[in-house]
Design a protein around this motif. Structure first.
Motif, mmCIF file in Angstrom:
data_model
loop_
_atom_site.group_PDB
_atom_site.id
_atom_site.type_symbol
_atom_site.label_atom_id
_atom_site.label_comp_id
_atom_site.label_asym_id
_atom_site.label_seq_id
_atom_site.Cartn_x
_atom_site.Cartn_y
_atom_site.Cartn_z
ATOM 1 N N UNK A 1 0.375 -1.630 -0.101
ATOM 2 C CA UNK A 1 -0.144 0.329 0.047
ATOM 3 C C UNK A 1 0.794 1.381 -0.003
ATOM 4 N N UNK A 2 2.462 0.989 -0.042
ATOM 5 C CA UNK A 2 2.843 2.492 0.649
ATOM 6 C C UNK A 2 3.677 2.332 -1.332
ATOM 7 N N UNK A 3 3.747 3.799 -1.476
ATOM 8 C CA UNK A 3 4.459 3.615 -3.396
ATOM 9 C C UNK A 3 5.648 4.498 -2.399
ATOM 10 N N UNK A 4 5.936 4.646 -2.092
ATOM 11 C CA UNK A 4 7.278 6.033 -1.266
ATOM 12 C C UNK A 4 7.950 4.897 -0.040
ATOM 13 N N UNK A 5 8.604 3.912 -0.501
ATOM 14 C CA UNK A 5 9.541 3.337 0.582
ATOM 15 C C UNK A 5 10.622 3.031 -0.047
ATOM 16 N N UNK A 6 11.670 2.565 0.695
ATOM 17 C CA UNK A 6 12.984 2.337 1.258
ATOM 18 C C UNK A 6 13.409 0.864 1.510
ATOM 19 N N UNK B 1 24.953 -10.719 3.411
ATOM 20 C CA UNK B 1 26.532 -11.262 3.852
ATOM 21 C C UNK B 1 26.701 -9.690 3.688
ATOM 22 N N UNK B 2 26.262 -8.880 2.362
ATOM 23 C CA UNK B 2 25.968 -7.330 2.039
ATOM 24 C C UNK B 2 25.431 -6.169 3.093
ATOM 25 N N UNK B 3 25.374 -5.179 2.546
ATOM 26 C CA UNK B 3 24.423 -4.329 2.457
ATOM 27 C C UNK B 3 23.255 -4.312 1.002
ATOM 28 N N UNK B 4 22.455 -3.838 0.077
ATOM 29 C CA UNK B 4 21.831 -4.166 -0.739
ATOM 30 C C UNK B 4 20.294 -3.044 -0.235
ATOM 31 N N UNK B 5 20.173 -2.611 -1.246
ATOM 32 C CA UNK B 5 18.927 -1.700 -0.903
ATOM 33 C C UNK B 5 18.584 -0.975 -2.768
ATOM 34 N N UNK B 6 17.152 -0.496 -2.173
ATOM 35 C CA UNK B 6 15.945 -0.412 -3.188
ATOM 36 C C UNK B 6 14.580 0.778 -3.192
ATOM 37 N N UNK B 7 15.062 1.212 -3.721
ATOM 38 C CA UNK B 7 14.164 2.715 -3.302
ATOM 39 C C UNK B 7 12.996 3.214 -4.340
ATOM 40 N N UNK B 8 11.933 3.062 -3.887
ATOM 41 C CA UNK B 8 10.457 3.127 -4.290
ATOM 42 C C UNK B 8 10.173 4.011 -4.277
ATOM 43 N N UNK B 9 9.751 5.092 -5.102
ATOM 44 C CA UNK B 9 9.196 6.337 -5.712
ATOM 45 C C UNK B 9 8.374 6.242 -6.617
ATOM 46 N N UNK B 10 7.046 6.666 -6.462
ATOM 47 C CA UNK B 10 5.558 6.994 -7.072
ATOM 48 C C UNK B 10 4.841 5.678 -7.416
ATOM 49 N N UNK B 11 5.402 4.523 -6.715
ATOM 50 C CA UNK B 11 5.226 3.113 -6.669
ATOM 51 C C UNK B 11 6.379 2.374 -7.778
ATOM 52 N N UNK B 12 7.444 2.674 -7.986
ATOM 53 C CA UNK B 12 8.066 2.061 -9.033
ATOM 54 C C UNK B 12 9.519 2.330 -8.914
#
Length: 393
Positions: free
Chosen positions: A202-207, A213-224
Motif C-alpha cells: 500500500x506504500x508507493x514511497x518506500x526504501x 552477507x552484504x548490504x543492498x537497497x531498493x528505492x521506490x517512489x511513485x510506486x516504481x
C-alpha cells in the motif's frame, strides 16, 4: 440406480422434472427434492441414500471441473530470484499469490554459461508437471545480482556469478524459453516484492534495505523503482559512514555501510571489541572456546543481556541509523523496510536503529518515516520479479 439419469427418472415418478442446465445449481435442487421426498416418507431409505451418493459424486466432479476451468483461465507469471548459490523460482498468479515455488542450484562454473539454460529447462519441466502451456504465462521477471540496463535487458557486471560484462540476460533467456523476459537488480526486485505483498504493502514511497552477507537497497517512489542513469541507484550499502580509518569494502572503497552493518561487518566489529574488552562475557567465552563468533551469536547474547554484545549491536545500529537518516532526509519515504538475514535479529536491532535514526534525521522526516521489518523472507525476490513481469511486459 447408477447414473444421474436414473436419479432424474426416480424424481420423475413423483412428478418432479429437473432439467440439467446450470449443472451445480440443478444438482443442489435435485438433492433438495430428494430430501423432501424422504422426509415425507414416500422414498425408501435405500433409494434415498443411493441417489444422494450419485448426486454428491456429480457435485464433486462439477466443482473440480469448474476449478480446473478457473485455473486455466487465470494467467500465471514466473518470478525468478537469481542468487550466487541458489536460484529461486515461482509460479505466481496476477493477485500475487504463489501457486508453486521451487529452487535449483546456480552453477557459476565456466563463466556461468549453464545458468540460463538450467533455468529454462527447469521452467519447461515445471510447466509440464503443472500441465500449463506457455500461452497461459504472462512472462518472466528475473532479479539478478548487479546493476542492470532494464531497457536493453543487460546486466552491466555480476562478479558473484561469473558472467561477462554487459551480459544479455533477458534476450538470452527469452530465446531459450520462448517467453517475454524483464530483468532488474535483485535488491530492487525484493523491494518491489515487499511493496506489493509485504511490509510496504500500500506504500508507493518506500526504501528497502537488505542486511545479509552484504548490504543492498531498493528505492521506490511513485510506486516504481528508481534506477538512476546507470541502474545503480539504491546502493545504500556503499554510503560512506566511516570517512577515515574504516575497513576495506568489496567495492574497493573503505568505510562503507556494508563493512559495519552486514553480517560480516557485525563479526568484524565483534572481533575488534573482543580484543579490547576486559570484563566477563558469554560472547568472549564462546570466542575463546571456538575461535569464531557469528552475527547471530552477537544478537542472541545482546538479547540475553550481555554488555559486550549489546555494545557491538549499538555500534552497528549507530552507523545503520546514520545512513538511513541520510537516505530519509533526501527522500522522506513513508517506510524504510529492513530485510535480509541480519534483520532476523528483530527488535534487538530495530529498537537501537530507530533511536539513532531519530537522532540523525531531520525532525519532520523522523516523525513521518517509519522503520519496519520485512515480512516476506525468501519470497520477496520471486514476488517482486513477478510484479516486474506483470507491470513491465
Amino acid at each position: 440406480m447408477r447414473t444421474l439419469y436414473d436419479v432424474q427418472q426416480l424424481l420423475k415418478k413423483f412428478g418432479i422434472i429437473v432439467y440439467i442446465g446450470d449443472r451445480l445449481a440443478d444438482l443442489e435442487l435435485m438433492e433438495l427434492e430428494l430430501r423432501q421426498l424422504y422426509q415425507a416418507r414416500v422414498l425408501e431409505n435405500r433409494e434415498y441414500e443411493t441417489a444422494l451418493l450419485i448426486i454428491r459424486q456429480e457435485k464433486r466432479l462439477e466443482k473440480e471441473k469448474k476449478l480446473r476451468v478457473s485455473e486455466m483461465a487465470e494467467k500465471w507469471i514466473i518470478g525468478i530470484d537469481l542468487g550466487g548459490t541458489t536460484t529461486k523460482l515461482a509460479f505466481v498468479n496476477e493477485a500475487g499469490d504463489i501457486v508453486h515455488r521451487w529452487e535449483i542450484p546456480t552453477v557459476t562454473a565456466n563463466e556461468g554459461k549453464a545458468i540460463l539454460p538450467n533455468i529454462a529447462k527447469s521452467i519447461e519441466d515445471e510447466l509440464a508437471r503443472a500441465k500449463r502451456e506457455k500461452k497461459e504465462i504472462t512472462g518472466i521477471g528475473l532479479g539478478v545480482p548487479g546493476p542492470v540496463d532494464m531497457e536493453a535487458g543487460v546486466i552491466y557486471e555480476s562478479v558473484n556469478i561469473g558472467w561477462a560484462q554487459h551480459y544479455p540476460v533477458a534476450g538470452t533467456l527469452q530465446k531459450l524459453v520462448g517467453l517475454k523476459v524483464v530483468i532488474d537488480n535483485d535488491a530492487n526486485v525484493a523491494a518491489l516484492g515487499e511493496m506489493w505483498k509485504g511490509a510496504g504493502k500500500g506504500s508507493g514511497e518506500m526504501v528497502f534495505v537488505t542486511l545479509g552477507t552484504g548490504v543492498g537497497g531498493g528505492i521506490i517512489t511513485g510506486g516504481d523503482i528508481v534506477h538512476g542513469v546507470k541502474g545503480a541507484a539504491g546502493e545504500i550499502g556503499h554510503i560512506t559512514v566511516i570517512p577515515e580509518g574504516g575497513a576495506r569494502c568489496n567495492c574497493g572503497k573503505t568505510g562503507c555501510l556494508e563493512t559495519v552493518a552486514s553480517a560480516t561487518g557485525v563479526v568484524r566489529t565483534a572481533i575488534a571489541k573482543l580484543a579490547a574488552f576486559s570484563g566477563a562475557s558469554p560472547l568472549k567465552d564462546l570466542y575463546a572456546r571456538s575461535g569464531s563468533v557469528s552475527a547471530k551469536d552477537v544478537f542472541d547474547f545482546a538479547k540475553a543481556g550481555d554488555a559486550l554484545s549489546y555494545e557491538i549491536v549499538d555500534e552497528t545500529a549507530k552507523y545503520l541509523g546514520l545512513a538511513l537518516a541520510s537516505v530519509a532526509n533526501t527522500l522522506n519515504p513513508e517506510k524504510i523496510v529492513l530485510g535480509g538475514g541480519v534483520s532476523k535479529a528483530g527488535e534487538t536491532l530495530l529498537n537501537p536503529v530507530r533511536a539513532y535514526f531519530l537522532k540523525y534525521a531531520f525532525n519532520t522526516v523522523g516523525k513521518s518515516t517509519k522503520l519496519e521489518l520485512a515480512t516476506l523472507g525468501n519470497d520477496a525476490g520471486v514476488l517482486g520479479a513477478a510484479w516486474l513481469a506483470l507491470n513491465k511486459i
